[in-house]
Design a protein around this motif. Structure first.
Motif, mmCIF file in Angstrom:
data_model
loop_
_atom_site.group_PDB
_atom_site.id
_atom_site.type_symbol
_atom_site.label_atom_id
_atom_site.label_comp_id
_atom_site.label_asym_id
_atom_site.label_seq_id
_atom_site.Cartn_x
_atom_site.Cartn_y
_atom_site.Cartn_z
ATOM 1 N N LEU A 1 -47.028 -7.310 -27.931
ATOM 2 C CA LEU A 1 -48.041 -6.503 -28.628
ATOM 3 C C LEU A 1 -49.060 -7.383 -29.342
ATOM 4 C CD1 LEU A 1 -45.868 -3.628 -30.130
ATOM 5 C CD2 LEU A 1 -47.589 -3.438 -28.327
ATOM 6 N N PRO B 1 -37.958 -3.957 -32.762
ATOM 7 C CA PRO B 1 -37.903 -5.387 -32.471
ATOM 8 C C PRO B 1 -36.484 -5.934 -32.354
ATOM 9 C CG PRO B 1 -38.575 -5.004 -34.747
ATOM 10 C CD PRO B 1 -38.495 -3.667 -34.085
ATOM 11 N N HIS C 1 -35.579 -5.033 -28.568
ATOM 12 C CA HIS C 1 -36.514 -5.689 -27.640
ATOM 13 C C HIS C 1 -37.300 -6.746 -28.401
ATOM 14 C CE1 HIS C 1 -35.583 -2.445 -24.873
ATOM 15 N NE2 HIS C 1 -35.919 -1.571 -25.792
ATOM 16 N N LEU D 1 -40.985 -7.543 -27.515
ATOM 17 C CA LEU D 1 -42.033 -6.524 -27.620
ATOM 18 C C LEU D 1 -43.078 -6.821 -28.693
ATOM 19 C CD1 LEU D 1 -43.122 -3.926 -26.454
ATOM 20 C CD2 LEU D 1 -41.611 -2.675 -27.978
ATOM 21 N N PRO D 2 -42.710 -7.199 -29.920
ATOM 22 C CA PRO D 2 -43.758 -7.507 -30.906
ATOM 23 C C PRO D 2 -44.655 -8.676 -30.485
ATOM 24 C CG PRO D 2 -41.632 -7.273 -31.999
ATOM 25 C CD PRO D 2 -41.378 -7.246 -30.526
ATOM 26 N N CYS E 1 -47.790 -5.227 -35.489
ATOM 27 C CA CYS E 1 -47.074 -5.270 -34.209
ATOM 28 C C CYS E 1 -45.613 -4.888 -34.380
ATOM 29 C CB CYS E 1 -47.197 -6.661 -33.583
ATOM 30 S SG CYS E 1 -48.866 -7.025 -33.013
ATOM 31 N N SER F 1 -43.992 -1.651 -32.599
ATOM 32 C CA SER F 1 -42.847 -1.859 -31.700
ATOM 33 C C SER F 1 -41.690 -0.929 -32.033
ATOM 34 C CB SER F 1 -42.398 -3.319 -31.731
ATOM 35 O OG SER F 1 -41.783 -3.638 -32.951
#
Length: 131
Positions: free
Chosen positions: A55, A45, A48, A51-52, A35, A39
């Motif tokens: 995901l 990461p 953001h 985001l991980p 992830c 990302s």
């Protein structure tokens, strides 16, 4: 050649032995690293941080719902199945399980079968994967 006797669901199998916590944690680390890598295609990461995690939730939803294994689970030879019938848990329950796993605390509250609160709330269990 197929097995004429279907596997016994974990809930009714008195000999059920859950996989080690090391294998479960290893699978989670592999999935988390994947992830983080993915990302990076969307800004990384650092920019953001959510985001991980998103995901990971989506990965768990899709892979567990459709295949009963994430890539990390495949590598560590474990799978996530329904507690009462041993089948796949489906997309909605897999997404809910991923969301609860992302909260971390539900995964730490385990019973004697190493089922975290996220497993019990979604009717799931981690088992050894057939070879």
């Amino acid at each position: 050649m197929t097995n004429p006797h279907p596997p016994v669901p974990p809930a009714t199998d008195p000999a059920f032995t859950p996989p080690s916590l090391g294998r479960r944690f290893g699978a989670l680390i592999i999935d988390w690293l994947l992830c983080l890598l993915v990302s990076n295609f969307f800004g990384g990461p650092i920019q953001h941080a959510w985001l991980p995690v998103l995901l990971l939730i989506v990965e768990y939803g899709l892979f567990l719902g459709l295949f009963a294994q994430t890539p990390g689970m495949y590598v560590t030879r474990i799978r996530c199945v329904a507690w009462f019938d041993g089948g796949r848990i489906g997309l909605l329950r897999a997404l809910l399980r991923g969301l609860l796993l992302a909260l971390v605390v539900p995964a730490l509250i385990m019973d004697e079968h190493r089922r975290g609160l996220h497993d019990r709330l979604t009717g799931a269990v981690i088992t050894d994967a057939p070879r």
